[in-house]
Structures are given as C-alpha cells and as structure tokens.
Design a protein around this motif. Structure first.
Motif, mmCIF file in Angstrom:
data_model
loop_
_atom_site.group_PDB
_atom_site.id
_atom_site.type_symbol
_atom_site.label_atom_id
_atom_site.label_comp_id
_atom_site.label_asym_id
_atom_site.label_seq_id
_atom_site.Cartn_x
_atom_site.Cartn_y
_atom_site.Cartn_z
ATOM 1 N N TYR A 115 -7.553 -2.328 -5.457
ATOM 2 C CA TYR A 115 -7.082 -3.518 -5.091
ATOM 3 C C TYR A 115 -8.113 -4.584 -4.958
ATOM 4 O O TYR A 115 -9.333 -4.297 -4.526
ATOM 5 C CB TYR A 115 -6.640 -3.445 -3.483
ATOM 6 C CG TYR A 115 -5.461 -2.973 -3.478
ATOM 7 C CD1 TYR A 115 -4.024 -3.401 -3.431
ATOM 8 C CD2 TYR A 115 -5.289 -1.246 -3.368
ATOM 9 C CE1 TYR A 115 -3.005 -2.530 -3.221
ATOM 10 C CE2 TYR A 115 -4.222 -0.478 -3.157
ATOM 11 C CZ TYR A 115 -3.053 -1.215 -3.104
ATOM 12 O OH TYR A 115 -1.793 -0.543 -2.917
ATOM 13 N N ALA B 269 0.740 -1.232 -0.076
ATOM 14 C CA ALA B 269 -0.133 0.008 -0.088
ATOM 15 C C ALA B 269 0.765 1.504 -0.209
ATOM 16 O O ALA B 269 0.597 2.202 -0.563
ATOM 17 C CB ALA B 269 -0.846 0.035 1.151
ATOM 18 N N LYS C 231 -2.664 -5.179 0.138
ATOM 19 C CA LYS C 231 -1.919 -3.964 0.792
ATOM 20 C C LYS C 231 -0.909 -4.324 1.564
ATOM 21 O O LYS C 231 0.039 -3.640 1.914
ATOM 22 C CB LYS C 231 -2.796 -3.116 1.348
ATOM 23 C CG LYS C 231 -3.873 -2.359 0.382
ATOM 24 C CD LYS C 231 -4.972 -1.601 1.102
ATOM 25 C CE LYS C 231 -5.856 -1.091 0.112
ATOM 26 N NZ LYS C 231 -6.770 -0.129 0.864
#
Length: 359
Positions: free
Chosen positions: A313, A297, A319
């Motif tokens: 995503y 992330a 992430k």
C-alpha cells in the motif's frame, strides 16, 4: 439485449433454470468479457435488492432515473449503458448504497495485471507420512477405519485452492484456500475435526456430537450448517446458517442461533456475538467473493490468498476504504481490481511481481 438472454437472467434470479438453460447462459457469458461483466453486475444488483427488501414490482423507469441521478452527482460520471436493462430486469430502490456497474476500459496498468489463480494440488496426508496429490477444486469421499490406533488424516488446500471433503458420517466440509483439516481415520468413533483456515460444514446427525477445533475455539455441533474462519493470526469467526452450535474458548461459552456470528480475537478473549447476513460469509462456496462494508485490507487479503500475490500500500490509510458488492472468484484478478477501481479513487499497478495499491 437478446430476449432469450433476458428470459434466462430472469430464470437465473428465480432459481428455475434447467440444466440446458444454465449451459446456454454460461455459453453467453463466455462469448465476450462484456457479457461476463454484465452478469457480475446483475448478480450484485439483485443481491443488494434482496438484502434491502426492495419491492419486486418497483417501477423500472423510476429505478433507472434514480441510478442516473446518483451517478450524475459524482465528479467523474461513469458509463451506465447496461443499467437500463438491469432496471427492467430487477427491482431497485433509491436506498441502495452501492451499485456495481459494467466496466469499460480501465487503467492501462490493469491490462498488465495477469496474476493467475494458483493451480497447486490439494494434499492428502496420512499419519504414516504418505502424501497424495488431489485435484484442486475436486472432492474426496472418505471411508471409515475401525483401527483403534491413533491414525489421523490431513487434507490441505494451498493458496488459490478449494476442495470438497465428504467424511465417513456423510458430513460435508468445503475447504477454502490455504486451509488444513485433520481428522481421525476412525471418524465414526471420534467426530472431531481440527481446522486451520476456513471451511463450511454441513453436519449430519448420528446421535453423537461433532466437534470443530480451530484458533483456540471449540464448536460443538449435533447437526447443522455453519462456517468457521480460523486463519493464523486472525480472529476466529463462526457463522451459523441452520441449527445450533455451542462455541467455547478459554474464557467464554455460548450457543448460537441461526444467522448469528461469534468472533474472538484470541482464545483468551470474550466471544462477541452479532446477527449477520450469512450469505456474505458463505458465498465463497459458490465461487463468489461477497462483501458488506468490508475494508480494502480484508478484500485484498482474500484476493491475495486466491491469486497468490503480495500486496503493498502506498498509504496505509487506503486499507480502511470500505466496499459492498460481489466479485466472481474464477474471473481474472484484473477484472476484480477494475471493479474496485471504477467505484473508488483507489488504483492498482504491478512492479517487481507485487501488486501496489495507490491513490
């Protein structure tokens, strides 16, 4: 590999390249994408080696065999044709946690990911509202004004931007992407700079304190080099390279020593201090994204900021995938994504102008 290039790479690592030799190495990198990819691998390997304090005279054959063994254990064995040369050029030890590799043909979808770095200008704004456009990636040497009126200047980079600002006291500020700084025209009288975004500072001593204010934190400096990340809705992170700085917010006040970093989620939270490898937090001024066990992330947020893209995503759990390594900021985003894709199960595709991350 040509012996001349091997010699240039060795000098690059030892920081002994002349201007002409640097130009030769750069020309070689630009000849073929494969050369550029190898250079990225080379840089990442010697940085990892340095961080782990490997021996310079390690056995190249042993290093190469260790690399082969590591990759044979993976389900999908990737090509390692350049690692033999890399092992002969730099020392490696088997405890290296991540080795970036040259990247052959990746997913077809990566070839279609062509987001370009934003070329938007840097904006210089005076208190009277006058706005001037400055060259992205350039620099500005400012002059002091003795006018005692409340006159302030603002310099702002946009997504994909960076800029070098030389203040009237000769202190230097490098602005990262999407960053704004505000300072008094009579800066020699009031050495206070307000920051939103990220900047690296090399502050000159002149007998008076230098202040950086951002995200509810105040950093007091007498003469030092440090990095401050104070993006909106993100923790404020102050990383000290040399000298000493005092960091304070609504709750805490403390003094950092070199290689220490202070972080606070908000201005009302306690400051958390830890020892860090400062190169990871300052390499951006040299055109490199450097990550040490960073989650995907955070990596994608930096890439999105640099290439002005929106990321989605497929699964939020992606992430939290972690990476260690180095990427060149001036390369295409497809190249950076290919590196991530080759060393993980994460994949990328584009749709409707967005970049999708999936598994």
């Amino acid at each position: 590999m040509d012996e001349k290039i091997v010699s240039l790479l060795q000098k690059y690592r030892a920081n002994t390249l002349s201007d002409d030799e640097y130009a030769q190495l750069k020309s070689w990198m630009e000849e073929r994408e494969e050369n550029s990819q190898y250079m990225a691998t080379f840089i990442s390997l010697y940085k990892i080696q340095h961080m782990q304090e490997a021996y310079r005279l390690a056995d190249p054959g042993k290093a190469y065999r260790a690399i082969q063994s590591r990759y044979r254990k993976r389900k999908n064995v990737k090509r390692i044709r350049y690692f033999a040369a890399a092992a002969c050029l730099i020392a490696l030890i088997s405890t290296i946690t991540l080795l970036l590799q040259p990247f052959g043909g990746g997913e077809d979808s990566l070839a279609r990911i062509d987001f370009q770095r934003s070329g938007q200008p840097v904006l210089f704004t005076s208190t009277n509202g006058e706005v001037k456009s400055l060259e992205n990636g350039g620099e500005l040497i400012t002059q002091n004004s003795d006018d005692t009126a409340a006159i302030y200047h603002t310099v702002q980079t946009q997504r994909g931007g960076n800029f070098k600002l030389i203040l009237p006291d000769q202190s230097v500020v490098w602005l990262n992407a999407d960053t704004k700084v505000r300072y008094a025209a009579d800066f020699l009288h009031d050495r206070t700079l307000e920051l939103s975004g990220e900047a690296y500072f090399d502050v000159q001593k002149n007998g008076s304190a230098f202040y950086v204010k951002g995200g509810g934190n105040t950093i007091r400096v007498l003469g030092t080099t440090f990095n401050v990340s104070a993006y909106a809705s993100k923790p404020v992170v102050t990383t000290l390279v040399h000298g000493a700085v005092e960091v304070s917010n609504l709750r805490d006040k403390l003094t950092l020593a070199p290689n220490e970093q202070a972080t606070s989620a908000t201005a009302a939270d306690a400051l958390a201090v830890k020892t860090v490898n400062t190169a990871i937090y300052t390499s951006w001024i040299d055109g490199i994204f450097e990550f040490q066990s960073a989650n995907l992330a955070d990596i994608m947020e930096q890439l999105a900021q640099w290439y002005d893209i929106e990321v989605e995503y497929q699964d939020p759990k992606l992430k939290n995938v972690h990476f260690t390594g180095s990427l060149f900021r001036d390369n295409s985003i497809a190249y950076s994504l290919q590196i991530i894709q080759e060393i993980s199960e994460v994949k990328f595709r584009t749709q409707n102008g967005k970049l999708y991350v999936y598994k």
